[in-house]
Design a protein around this motif. Structure first.
Motif, PDB file in Angstrom:
ATOM      1  N   LEU A 113       0.839  -1.206   0.000  1.00 15.80           N
ATOM      2  CA  LEU A 113       0.000   0.000   0.000  1.00 15.80           C
ATOM      3  C   LEU A 113       0.873   1.255   0.000  1.00 15.80           C
ATOM      4  CD1 LEU A 113      -2.872  -1.112   2.415  1.00 15.80           C
ATOM      5  CD2 LEU A 113      -2.813  -1.166  -0.093  1.00 15.80           C
ATOM      6  N   CYS A 114       2.039   1.174   0.644  1.00 14.13           N
ATOM      7  CA  CYS A 114       3.000   2.302   0.562  1.00 14.13           C
ATOM      8  C   CYS A 114       3.403   2.518  -0.896  1.00 14.13           C
ATOM      9  CB  CYS A 114       4.256   2.012   1.380  1.00 14.13           C
ATOM     10  SG  CYS A 114       3.984   1.960   3.151  1.00 14.13           S
ATOM     11  N   ALA A 115       3.700   1.415  -1.578  1.00 14.71           N
ATOM     12  CA  ALA A 115       4.094   1.523  -2.982  1.00 14.71           C
ATOM     13  C   ALA A 115       2.920   2.003  -3.834  1.00 14.71           C
ATOM     14  CB  ALA A 115       4.608   0.182  -3.489  1.00 14.71           C
ATOM     15  N   MET A 116       1.707   1.598  -3.425  1.00 15.75           N
ATOM     16  CA  MET A 116       0.526   2.051  -4.167  1.00 15.75           C
ATOM     17  C   MET A 116       0.397   3.572  -4.078  1.00 15.75           C
ATOM     18  SD  MET A 116      -3.461   0.944  -3.783  1.00 15.75           S
ATOM     19  CE  MET A 116      -3.923   2.010  -2.475  1.00 15.75           C
ATOM     20  N   ILE A 117       0.653   4.122  -2.900  1.00 14.31           N
ATOM     21  CA  ILE A 117       0.607   5.581  -2.746  1.00 14.31           C
ATOM     22  C   ILE A 117       1.582   6.217  -3.732  1.00 14.31           C
ATOM     23  CG2 ILE A 117       1.198   7.495  -1.190  1.00 14.31           C
ATOM     24  CD1 ILE A 117       0.246   5.726   1.142  1.00 14.31           C
ATOM     25  N   GLN A 118       2.766   5.620  -3.824  1.00 15.25           N
ATOM     26  CA  GLN A 118       3.770   6.199  -4.729  1.00 15.25           C
ATOM     27  C   GLN A 118       3.405   5.994  -6.192  1.00 15.25           C
ATOM     28  OE1 GLN A 118       7.593   4.650  -3.036  1.00 15.25           O
ATOM     29  NE2 GLN A 118       7.814   6.832  -2.535  1.00 15.25           N
ATOM     30  N   LEU A 119       2.783   4.863  -6.481  1.00 16.49           N
ATOM     31  CA  LEU A 119       2.352   4.612  -7.857  1.00 16.49           C
ATOM     32  C   LEU A 119       1.316   5.656  -8.275  1.00 16.49           C
ATOM     33  CD1 LEU A 119       2.276   2.709 -10.379  1.00 16.49           C
ATOM     34  CD2 LEU A 119       0.488   1.425  -9.235  1.00 16.49           C
ATOM     35  N   PHE A 120       0.327   5.867  -7.418  1.00 19.52           N
ATOM     36  CA  PHE A 120      -0.719   6.850  -7.746  1.00 19.52           C
ATOM     37  C   PHE A 120      -0.129   8.264  -7.782  1.00 19.52           C
ATOM     38  CE2 PHE A 120      -3.722   3.461  -7.145  1.00 19.52           C
ATOM     39  CZ  PHE A 120      -4.801   3.835  -7.917  1.00 19.52           C
ATOM     40  N   ASN A 121       0.816   8.529  -6.894  1.00 14.46           N
ATOM     41  CA  ASN A 121       1.438   9.853  -6.898  1.00 14.46           C
ATOM     42  C   ASN A 121       2.217  10.074  -8.197  1.00 14.46           C
ATOM     43  OD1 ASN A 121       2.049  12.245  -5.016  1.00 14.46           O
ATOM     44  ND2 ASN A 121       4.017  11.747  -5.918  1.00 14.46           N
ATOM     45  N   GLY A 122       2.911   9.036  -8.634  1.00  9.38           N
ATOM     46  CA  GLY A 122       3.647   9.126  -9.903  1.00  9.38           C
ATOM     47  C   GLY A 122       2.699   9.391 -11.057  1.00  9.38           C
ATOM     48  N   MET A 123       1.552   8.708 -11.033  1.00  9.80           N
ATOM     49  CA  MET A 123       0.575   8.904 -12.114  1.00  9.80           C
ATOM     50  C   MET A 123      -0.079  10.291 -12.012  1.00  9.80           C
ATOM     51  SD  MET A 123       0.982   6.351 -13.919  1.00  9.80           S
ATOM     52  CE  MET A 123       2.535   5.768 -13.296  1.00  9.80           C
ATOM     53  N   GLN A 124      -0.245  10.741 -10.764  1.00 15.00           N
ATOM     54  CA  GLN A 124      -0.807  12.085 -10.556  1.00 15.00           C
ATOM     55  C   GLN A 124       0.155  13.136 -11.133  1.00 15.00           C
ATOM     56  OE1 GLN A 124      -3.772  12.648  -8.607  1.00 15.00           O
ATOM     57  NE2 GLN A 124      -3.659  14.735  -9.420  1.00 15.00           N
ATOM     58  N   SER A 125       1.450  12.912 -10.928  1.00 17.96           N
ATOM     59  CA  SER A 125       2.448  13.819 -11.495  1.00 17.96           C
ATOM     60  C   SER A 125       2.390  13.784 -13.012  1.00 17.96           C
ATOM     61  CB  SER A 125       3.858  13.428 -11.052  1.00 17.96           C
ATOM     62  OG  SER A 125       3.963  13.495  -9.673  1.00 17.96           O
ATOM     63  N   SER A 126       2.204  12.580 -13.534  1.00 15.42           N
ATOM     64  CA  SER A 126       2.098  12.422 -14.981  1.00 15.42           C
ATOM     65  C   SER A 126       0.889  13.195 -15.494  1.00 15.42           C
ATOM     66  CB  SER A 126       1.959  10.928 -15.292  1.00 15.42           C
ATOM     67  OG  SER A 126       1.457  10.713 -16.571  1.00 15.42           O
TER      68      SER A 126
END
Lengths: 247, 272
Positions: free
Chosen positions: B76-89
């Motif tokens: 779930l920590c990695a999920m936060i970062q995955l979504f954050n990366g996509m949000q940046s995208s």
């Protein structure tokens, strides 16, 4: 080597020599050469689709210039992109400010992108906002500004790193008559203060006889020189005749 | 004005970009809440439900049987970062559509630096989100050793960089915001579900060896494992190498794609 262009002058703020650009098979610019003298107001006149924005994109390095040569204040854009871009202030055709941030935050951000420390950026923000008569909107969100105010804030943003030349891509598009007149007057005042300006437009009454003028049509420079000399008594008729749009 | 870029100017530019990303994040409180609520829903509801049906044997780095909530937390920590990366995208595509991107790209600093600064700024924001999530999870009996909270920091930084670089790379290829739904369907969901975030790989192998191999090859799996091991103060070399390699690949791809001479923009009209 081709002959030098018609309007080459010493001490140019911007020099564009034999620049062409294509998108696939479509040639957007064909062997374009022009110069903007230091401390001069030069209008880049052309109808929509003439190639003005493409030319601006090449000057600002948003597109890569693969042919010819572009120099900003004597710096070759290809060999010294940092030095060339540091001397350019750009007002894009579409909004480039962050609407969710305040005017001050936008200006500080832009200053940082030119390596200007925050304290100095704050001082410069006050300075440039006074120049564009927006001092009272320093802490206003950009989304709360009127169209004309947003344009003036864009100009303030473009000025904060003290560029030698301002590129303005149809900066009056979408503005009412009053705001349009204000933006034109503001730019002319900046030019009187020593900044050079290349003003892309399709509105003929924004051009004065004493201005430099480049007429761009279908990617080609049709005329280049002093607006009064090119247009004579009737710039509109000359423009229509040159572009083949006359009835 | 001198045109030489001094180290102080580089630092100023980086801090300016980081400040803007932080301001945007602070201004978008909904984004912060969504970033927190999403993993918490998984932790409080999904994990509670699965706890009863999914048995976990001892799996490294755990030295004993662990609750499913504990197992799923690094994912779930990695999920936060995955979504954050996509949000940046998404925000890069938005900036490009609105024209704000041009302000960034006409800076005298090299493009790789501007992209890297934006990437690092986004990762800092994602790490704040992860620590906020871990703080709440602590009250839900997800309590890794105290040293783990420190050891996980570099792992989060590296995994955040890799996922952010992937978002950056994708943003260069996405023409319009409308296309972002495709990214959700074809990138985020497959990456998340075909990974070790929710189930151990040996479990996956029991149901389908092919799916196991896909999950093992998924860079997101390695980001999860890097975080999982670091959270228990252990280092997983394979995950580190895969995440580092993918970071280099994605970032190099993004730099090429955003290069006016080499990227897709070189062939696009109005691409900037």
């Amino acid at each position: 080597m081709r002959a030098p262009p018609l309007c080459q002058m010493p001490q140019d703020a911007l020099s564009i020599q034999h620049v062409s650009h294509s998108f696939g098979r479509f040639q957007a610019l064909k062997d374009v050469s022009l110069t903007v003298p230091r401390g001069g107001f030069t209008a880049l006149l052309g109808v929509n689709g003439a190639g003005k924005t493409t030319l601006f994109s090449l000057i600002t390095r948003l597109y890569d210039n693969r042919s010819g040569r572009i120099e900003v204040a004597g710096h070759d854009l290809r060999r010294q992109p940092g030095a060339a871009l540091a001397r350019l202030g750009v007002v894009f055709q579409s909004r480039a400010l962050d609407a969710d941030l305040t005017v001050a935050q936008n200006l500080e951000y832009h200053a940082a992108l030119h390596g200007i420390p925050r304290r100095e950026a704050r001082a410069r923000s006050l300075e440039v906002l006074a120049q564009v008569e927006l001092s009272d909107r320093l802490h206003a969100r950009v989304s709360a500004l009127s169209g004309g105010q947003q344009r003036r804030a864009e100009i303030a943003r473009a000025l904060i790193h003290r560029p030698e030349i301002l590129l303005l891509d149809e900066p009056t598009v979408g503005l009412d008559v009053k705001s349009r007149a204000e933006v034109v007057a503001l730019t002319r005042a900046l030019v009187r203060g020593g900044v050079s300006a290349l003003w892309a437009t399709h509105i003929l009454d924004e051009i004065r006889p004493e201005d430099g003028l480049v007429i761009l049509h279908r990617g080609e420079v049709l005329a280049c020189g002093n607006a009064g000399a090119i247009g004579g008594d009737d710039l509109t008729a000359t423009f229509l005749r040159l572009t083949g749009e006359a009835a | 004005m001198s045109h030489r870029l001094t180290p102080r100017m580089w630092l100023t530019a980086f801090l300016g970009i980081a400040r803007r990303e932080t301001l945007r994040f602070v201004n978008q409180r909904g984004r912060f809440l969504a970033a927190l609520v999403r993993p918490l829903v998984w932790l409080f509801i999904f994990a509670a439900g699965f706890r009863a049906v999914l048995g976990l044997s001892i799996t490294p780095p755990y030295q004993t049987y662990v609750l499913y909530e504990v197992y799923v937390t690094p994912g779930l920590c990695a999920m936060i970062q995955l979504f954050n990366g996509m949000q940046s995208s998404l925000s890069m595509v938005h900036d490009r559509e609105t024209g704000a991107m041009r302000t960034l790209l006409v800076s005298p600093f090299p493009r790789w630096f501007l992209l890297a600064a934006k990437l690092v700024a986004g990762v800092i924001v994602s790490i704040i989100q992860v620590y906020a999530f871990l703080a709440i999870a602590w009250f839900w009996d997800v309590q890794p050793p105290a040293i783990g909270y420190l050891a996980v920091l570099p792992a989060l930084f590296l995994s955040g960089l890799m996922l952010g670089a992937m978002g950056l790379f994708l943003s260069s290829a996405i023409r319009q915001l409308e296309n972002f739904a495709g990214v959700m369907n074809f990138v985020i969901f497959p990456m998340f579900f075909a990974s070790s975030a929710l189930y151990p790989l040996w479990r996956m192998n029991e149901s389908s060896p092919l799916l196991h191999d896909i999950c093992a090859a998924n860079p997101f799996t390695h980001a999860v494992e890097l975080i999982r091991f670091a959270l228990y103060a252990r280092f997983d070399l394979l995950s580190f190498l895969v995440v580092s390699g993918c970071l280099i690949l994605f970032f190099a791809g993004a730099v090429i794609m955003y290069d006016p001479a080499k990227g897709l923009w070189a062939r696009r009209k109005g691409g900037a």
